[in-house]
Design an enzyme around this catalytic site. Sequence first.
Site, PDB file in Angstrom:
ATOM      1  N   ASP A 104       0.330  -0.830   0.175  1.00  0.00           N
ATOM      2  CA  ASP A 104      -0.116  -0.038   0.097  1.00  0.00           C
ATOM      3  C   ASP A 104       0.745   1.277  -0.014  1.00  0.00           C
ATOM      4  OD1 ASP A 104      -1.916   2.103   0.181  1.00  0.00           O
ATOM      5  OD2 ASP A 104      -2.914   1.476   1.935  1.00  0.00           O
ATOM      6  N   ASP A 316      -1.546   5.515  -6.630  1.00  0.00           N
ATOM      7  CA  ASP A 316      -1.895   4.405  -5.525  1.00  0.00           C
ATOM      8  C   ASP A 316      -2.450   3.282  -5.395  1.00  0.00           C
ATOM      9  OD1 ASP A 316      -3.140   3.967  -2.425  1.00  0.00           O
ATOM     10  OD2 ASP A 316      -4.453   3.352  -3.788  1.00  0.00           O
TER      11      ASP A 316
END
Length: 437
Positions: A104, A316
Amino acid sequence: MSCFSSLLVLLCLYNLSFLEALNGGFSVEIIHRDSPKSPFYSSSETKFQRVSNALRRSINRGNHFSKSMMFPNTVSATVIPDLGEYLMSYAVGTPPRKVFGVLDTGSDIIWMQCEPCRNCFKQDTPVFNPSKSTTYKTIPCSSTICHSVLGTFCSSSSITKNCKYDINYGDGSFSHGDLSVETLTLGSTNGSPIPLPRTAIGCGHNNSINFKGINSGIVGLGRGPVSLINQLGSSAGWKFSYCLVPATLNSKVSSRLNFGDAAAVQGPGTVSTPLFSKPQQVFYYLTLEGFSVGRHRREFGSSLSRFGGEGNTVIDSGTTLTLLPDDVYKWLESAVSHAVKLKPVQDPNQVLGLCYKGTLDKLNIPVITAHFRGANVLLHPMNTFVEVADKVWCLAFQPTQNGFGVCGGVACARGGVAGFCGGAAVFGGAFLSRQVV
Ligand SMILES: *[C@@H]1O[C@H](CO)[C@@H](O)[C@H](O)[C@H]1NC(C)=O
């Protein structure tokens, strides 16, 4: 004495191989959570159920992004764990125990569930037990690292006076536990495993994730002192890159996370745009200045500030779709629908706005150019459309109301065609992209 010297030699060898591996850079394989290699793979779900689930997770994550951006001072809303689509396998402790963490770039700590569990979610591998590891240590409250990490505190009732962390995610998920140091071991794709002694980790004793795809925790690659990339620090030159291969693609190329020199993105078609950071935010921001679809161009120009200004888009790894401000999305959808000379069909999941029936190569989808500052990134159909049902392809973009964009994995990191892994890199302060050919 001989015992002592051989121990010394062993230690030296260990350090040498560690440093060599880091100086040349190294790569670890990452697994899409929906790939058959994944421990979360559920063969009872069809391919399209998995796509549909991924998109729903993406949309939920988008909603949480908007919350965290509206309240940038609440530490709690900066990370959302349930949407990470890609997992990194690594080992924790001595002797090493294998665990899986969600990769992440929007998260700033490495945490995993730990025994004793006051409250743990189900995970497929055994929960890590720090009392069985010889290298595990909690961190005293007085240490610098305890003060430098957001969301840490010292419990006054605690006899041991060790540093606690408390992460609360935007969707109600959380992890509470001890900030500790421990040896992590990454599996390098080109040789021996890479041990990372004395890595700061969160050892979570009370954890909850708001989502059924079970894993042991998060591997944060964001900004912030205890993310994996900042702990590797100078030994990896603060450089990493990743290439995400779609789980559904029958490709021999696997998804990679590269560090140090191995992270270099080079060759024809490489473009670069500066990264921006924002106070109290762990995300990497890019400046998106407009789009072109065929010969139609929409530049934000002087209205850029209306679209979030500099650093208006988060890149992201944990989001699938790309989220765009409402009117940018509307322009893009309309430009694409004019260019594709076919009648759109409904998305069977009623999630995405523009869908067509057919095979991807027959739809004649135009190349969409994303104009990042100083970098035109060509988005080919595999970066702009996802197959949501048999021969139903939908535009992988979504409108958001909050004025901020999120460039998700499909558009900003997907590669893997014909043996070449294109993809995205967060590299020496710049986002680089090499086109898939
Ligand atoms: C775990 O944390 C939650 C949220 O802070 C709290 O409500 C709950 O009481 C804790 N559970 C245990 C068993 O400590």
